[in-house]
Motif scaffolding. Structure first.
Motif, PDB file in Angstrom:
ATOM      1  N   LYS B 127      27.966  25.070  47.025  1.00  0.00           N
ATOM      2  CA  LYS B 127      27.978  24.893  48.202  1.00  0.00           C
ATOM      3  C   LYS B 127      27.531  23.514  48.696  1.00  0.00           C
ATOM      4  O   LYS B 127      26.671  23.044  48.191  1.00  0.00           O
ATOM      5  CB  LYS B 127      27.148  26.035  49.025  1.00  0.00           C
ATOM      6  N   TYR B 129      25.817  21.275  51.901  1.00  0.00           N
ATOM      7  CA  TYR B 129      25.272  21.505  53.258  1.00  0.00           C
ATOM      8  C   TYR B 129      24.938  20.095  53.832  1.00  0.00           C
ATOM      9  O   TYR B 129      24.481  19.135  52.927  1.00  0.00           O
ATOM     10  CB  TYR B 129      23.879  22.160  53.279  1.00  0.00           C
ATOM     11  N   PRO B 191      32.565  29.204  55.368  1.00  0.00           N
ATOM     12  CA  PRO B 191      31.234  28.779  55.196  1.00  0.00           C
ATOM     13  C   PRO B 191      30.356  29.747  55.590  1.00  0.00           C
ATOM     14  O   PRO B 191      30.789  30.783  56.297  1.00  0.00           O
ATOM     15  CB  PRO B 191      31.238  27.733  56.502  1.00  0.00           C
ATOM     16  N   GLN B 192      29.264  29.956  55.270  1.00  0.00           N
ATOM     17  CA  GLN B 192      28.277  30.901  55.170  1.00  0.00           C
ATOM     18  C   GLN B 192      27.396  30.922  56.610  1.00  0.00           C
ATOM     19  O   GLN B 192      27.193  29.628  57.275  1.00  0.00           O
ATOM     20  CB  GLN B 192      27.199  31.147  54.298  1.00  0.00           C
ATOM     21  N   ARG B 202      24.185  22.441  57.868  1.00  0.00           N
ATOM     22  CA  ARG B 202      25.421  23.156  58.113  1.00  0.00           C
ATOM     23  C   ARG B 202      26.321  23.384  56.846  1.00  0.00           C
ATOM     24  O   ARG B 202      26.389  22.326  56.088  1.00  0.00           O
ATOM     25  CB  ARG B 202      26.175  22.556  59.033  1.00  0.00           C
ATOM     26  N   ASN B 203      26.877  24.420  56.515  1.00  0.00           N
ATOM     27  CA  ASN B 203      27.755  24.619  55.492  1.00  0.00           C
ATOM     28  C   ASN B 203      29.018  24.136  55.575  1.00  0.00           C
ATOM     29  O   ASN B 203      29.754  24.528  56.118  1.00  0.00           O
ATOM     30  CB  ASN B 203      27.540  26.293  55.185  1.00  0.00           C
ATOM     31  N   VAL B 204      29.199  22.994  55.011  1.00  0.00           N
ATOM     32  CA  VAL B 204      30.427  22.353  54.991  1.00  0.00           C
ATOM     33  C   VAL B 204      31.357  22.686  53.982  1.00  0.00           C
ATOM     34  O   VAL B 204      32.739  22.265  53.801  1.00  0.00           O
ATOM     35  CB  VAL B 204      30.530  20.789  55.166  1.00  0.00           C
ATOM     36  N   LEU B 205      31.213  23.012  52.680  1.00  0.00           N
ATOM     37  CA  LEU B 205      31.894  23.490  51.578  1.00  0.00           C
ATOM     38  C   LEU B 205      31.188  24.805  50.994  1.00  0.00           C
ATOM     39  O   LEU B 205      29.901  24.808  50.643  1.00  0.00           O
ATOM     40  CB  LEU B 205      32.130  22.360  50.591  1.00  0.00           C
ATOM     41  N   ASN B 206      32.096  25.864  50.698  1.00  0.00           N
ATOM     42  CA  ASN B 206      31.819  27.075  50.105  1.00  0.00           C
ATOM     43  C   ASN B 206      32.700  27.285  49.057  1.00  0.00           C
ATOM     44  O   ASN B 206      33.803  27.950  49.583  1.00  0.00           O
ATOM     45  CB  ASN B 206      31.126  28.024  51.138  1.00  0.00           C
TER      46      ASN B 206
END
Lengths: 112, 251
Positions: B127, B129, B191-192, B202-206
């Protein structure tokens, strides 16, 4: 205990694992099999959708694939740029119009 | 013995016994049910909690769900250290052993194919952020004296925000490209939500990557090297997981 060779130590897992990560996998991933307790068929899908509301917001969950963040103005510089460019142009135009209408006052304002 | 059968995973026969103190969902230790050369890992669960109606009710209860999900994951996790399990979704319950056997027979081909595909592979979660909502806090220090000042400030704000997201986007893209080129397969997940993950930024890749055990060390080092590469970006690695994200598409 035999551990498969060359396996790095677990990262971010075990008892301290992020609940979101666990639910994301345990509820949403893995194989779905029809148990003979019926809940496993449709209800787990419904539950998954419901929980996805918590695990991820729905609008984002709908967008899968490499460009999922591109359409969200909060995440995407492109979408944001469009919005702000428009806002900026509008403001500039309004200011220009005001300065045109009242040249004297605009002059006054520019003085320190 | 009374009770329903809860199924965690399907595996190939494995020689190593599971940890003796391992408890599964509802506190019952999991055991192996051999059938047709496959192994279903099952435990007994009480009817009062896992029959259709009570299970439906329980699944709405986040505390119960958390406990059950952790127990489920605990068993899958233990299996992952000794074999390559095919993880089932939470809440797969059968009336008795013969129900589990019937299910194995019905899906035998699928299971073998998927187990073949996943053999010796694990899943890693990565992930990214974006740490801050930059410049949002660094709002105009002084009040704009004139319209022109206001516009200038506004433009500067916009620009730095834009740069920030561009940076996050290109970092996430680059990382995903690099990792998916190395991995055998990859999945992008939504994103979570920070409300549940409690993660800041901020979750930009999951994403999830399927990597063989033999290459896992290299993969982990690759991810570790990207940490701190770009300021303001936080990279998080989780795993090794059973191949949850890659177990589904056999059907």
């Amino acid at each position: 205990m035999t551990t498969p060779s060359r396996m790095p130590e677990p990262y971010g897992q075990g008892s301290g694992a992020n609940l979101a990560d666990i639910l994301e996998r345990v509820l949403d991933k893995g194989i779905v099999i029809a148990g003979d307790i019926r809940i496993n068929l449709l209800d787990i899908e419904l539950l998954t959708i419901k929980l996805r509301l918590i695990v991820a917001s729905v609008d984002k969950a709908k967008e899968m694939g490499i460009d999922w963040w591109e359409t969200d103005p909060a995440l995407s510089s492109r979408a944001r740029r469009d919005e702000l460019t428009r806002e900026n142009a509008e403001l500039r135009e309004r200011l220009a119009r005001l300065e045109e209408l009242e040249p004297s006052r605009a002059q006054e304002k520019e003085a320190p | 013995m009374t009770g329903l059968r809860y199924v965690y995973a399907v595996c190939r026969p494995f020689g190593t016994p599971l940890q003796s103190q391992l408890t599964g969902v509802a506190g019952d230790p999991p055991r192996a049910l051999n059938h047709h050369g496959l192994v279903a890992v099952v435990s007994h669960v009480p009817e009062r909690d896992f029959a259709e109606e009570p299970l439906r009710a329980h699944l709405e209860d986040l505390d119960w769900l958390t406990e059950t999900a952790r127990a489920h994951q605990g068993v899958i996790d233990a299996l992952t250290t000794v074999t390559t399990p095919l993880p089932l979704r939470l809440g797969t319950v059968f009336r008795d052993d013969s129900g589990v056997r019937t299910m194995i027979e019905a899906r035998e081909e699928d299971f073998r194919r998927t187990l073949e595909r996943l053999e010796g592979r694990v899943e890693w979660g990565v992930k990214v952020y974006a740490e801050s909502e930059p410049q949002e806090s660094a709002q105009p220090a002084q009040k704009a004296a004139t319209g022109r000042d206001y516009l200038r400030q506004r433009r500067m704000q916009t620009r730095s925000h834009e740069e920030m997201w561009q940076k996050a986007e290109s970092f996430a893209n680059r990382l995903h490209e690099k990792l998916s080129a190395f991995a055998e397969d990859s999945r992008l997940h939504p994103p979570q939500n920070p409300a549940l993950s409690k993660a800041t930024g901020r979750n930009v890749l999951n994403a999830a990557y399927l990597v063989s055990r033999a290459h896992s060390e290299e993969f982990v080092e690759m991810v570790d090297r990207t940490k701190g590469e770009v300021p303001g970006m936080r990279v998080e690695l989780t795993g090794p997981w059973a191949a949850y994200s890659f177990a589904g598409e056999a059907t």
